[in-house]
Design a protein around this motif. Structure first.
Motif, PDB file in Angstrom:
ATOM      1  N   ARG A  36       0.870  -1.178  -0.024  1.00 12.76           N
ATOM      2  CA  ARG A  36       0.132   0.061   0.186  1.00 12.76           C
ATOM      3  C   ARG A  36       0.924   1.178   0.091  1.00 12.76           C
ATOM      4  O   ARG A  36       0.484   2.211  -0.504  1.00 12.76           O
ATOM      5  N   SER A  37       1.895   1.272   0.732  1.00 12.62           N
ATOM      6  CA  SER A  37       3.019   2.519   0.772  1.00 12.62           C
ATOM      7  C   SER A  37       3.668   2.592  -0.525  1.00 12.62           C
ATOM      8  O   SER A  37       3.661   3.716  -1.034  1.00 12.62           O
ATOM      9  N   ARG A  40       1.638   4.441  -2.947  1.00 13.76           N
ATOM     10  CA  ARG A  40       1.434   5.631  -2.520  1.00 13.76           C
ATOM     11  C   ARG A  40       2.413   6.534  -3.356  1.00 13.76           C
ATOM     12  O   ARG A  40       2.268   7.668  -3.504  1.00 13.76           O
ATOM     13  N   ARG A  42       2.550   6.606  -6.432  1.00 17.03           N
ATOM     14  CA  ARG A  42       2.187   6.669  -7.664  1.00 17.03           C
ATOM     15  C   ARG A  42       2.896   6.924  -9.059  1.00 17.03           C
ATOM     16  O   ARG A  42       2.749   7.852  -9.626  1.00 17.03           O
ATOM     17  N   LEU A 149       8.947   8.186   0.189  1.00 15.21           N
ATOM     18  CA  LEU A 149       8.247   7.531   0.944  1.00 15.21           C
ATOM     19  C   LEU A 149       8.813   6.631   2.213  1.00 15.21           C
ATOM     20  O   LEU A 149       9.746   5.703   1.708  1.00 15.21           O
ATOM     21  N   LEU A 231       4.831  10.703   3.052  1.00 12.83           N
ATOM     22  CA  LEU A 231       5.075  10.866   1.785  1.00 12.83           C
ATOM     23  C   LEU A 231       5.480  12.149   1.492  1.00 12.83           C
ATOM     24  O   LEU A 231       5.010  13.257   2.063  1.00 12.83           O
TER      25      LEU A 231
END
Length: 244
Positions: A36-37, A40, A42, A149, A231
């Protein structure tokens, strides 16, 4: 028992490397939270054409998360522990993943300034002597608009979350580490989290290192208030990771 430092900590990770994956597998959500991290960040187009640094990769769980989130990125995974890297390299990886034996403190001695589009650091910063200096070095590695991150045990500051962490460590983490002969490492994990920055303090530390945009996201499940994702974006230009 005092915290382990420098070569003592590296040696403890070397020693624990053979059982590390089995113990982390006992932590509900450990791998899914890393994934999930990683998402993030992206990274667009599966990371095609992008360079990503996995700082403190351990046995490769964070590297696997990055690879799933960005299968076409060129991933450089580094760790100070030869034993952990041996376990990571023994797994199957595509050609766009490489592993390097290097500590976070050695990053400023490389010639990679401005070379990376993103840096991922999971469970690293509690274990470095000068987290601010390492953050500044990471900032230098990133291209303008690059992303950082940090996925880290960093308590919320609430006494309730501190009490939960103490209970889990006394009842599960340290006893499990004792069974494998690695009590010193898992006792270090317990105490290092208590001694480390709370989430708001660490977010400010990241900002002071040259990241003007920092967002803190709590991790869910039993780790709520105990593990956070931070982030950050470097510079004033739009991050390449935001491209679509």
């Amino acid at each position: 028992m005092t915290l382990l430092r420098d070569h003592e900590l590296t040696h403890a990770f070397d020693r624990a490397s053979h059982t590390y994956d089995r113990l982390t597998a006992l932590n509900p959500g450990y791998r899914s939270d890393l994934l999930r991290s990683a998402h993030r960040l992206r990274l667009p187009h599966g990371g095609r054409g992008l360079r990503v640094l996995d700082l403190g990769c351990g046995t490769g769980a964070s590297t696997r998360a990055l690879l799933r989130a960005a299968p076409y990125a060129r991933i450089t995974a580094v760790d100070a522990s030869a034993g952990m890297l041996e376990q990571a390299r023994a797994k199957r990886w595509p050609p766009n993943v490489r592993f390097v034996h290097r500590s976070a403190e050695q990053i400023p001695t490389t010639e990679d300034d401005g070379s990376y589009d993103a840096v991922f650091a999971a469970y690293l910063f509690r274990n470095v002597a000068e987290p601010g200096a390492v953050l500044e070095a990471v900032r230098a590695l990133l291209r303008p608009g690059g992303r950082l991150l940090v996925h880290e045990y960093s308590l919320s500051g609430s006494p309730v979350h501190r009490a939960v962490w103490n209970t889990v460590c006394r009842g599960v983490i340290v006893p499990a580490g004792t069974l494998t002969g690695d009590r010193a490492l898992y006792h270090h994990l317990w105490r290092s989290v208590l001694d480390f920055d709370t989430a708001p303090v660490f977010a400010r530390r990241i900002a002071r290192a040259g990241f003007p945009f920092v967002r803190t996201v709590p991790v869910g499940g039993w780790q709520t208030g105990i593990v956070h994702a931070f982030l950050a974006r470097s510079g004033e230009e739009p991050a390449r990771a935001d491209a679509s």
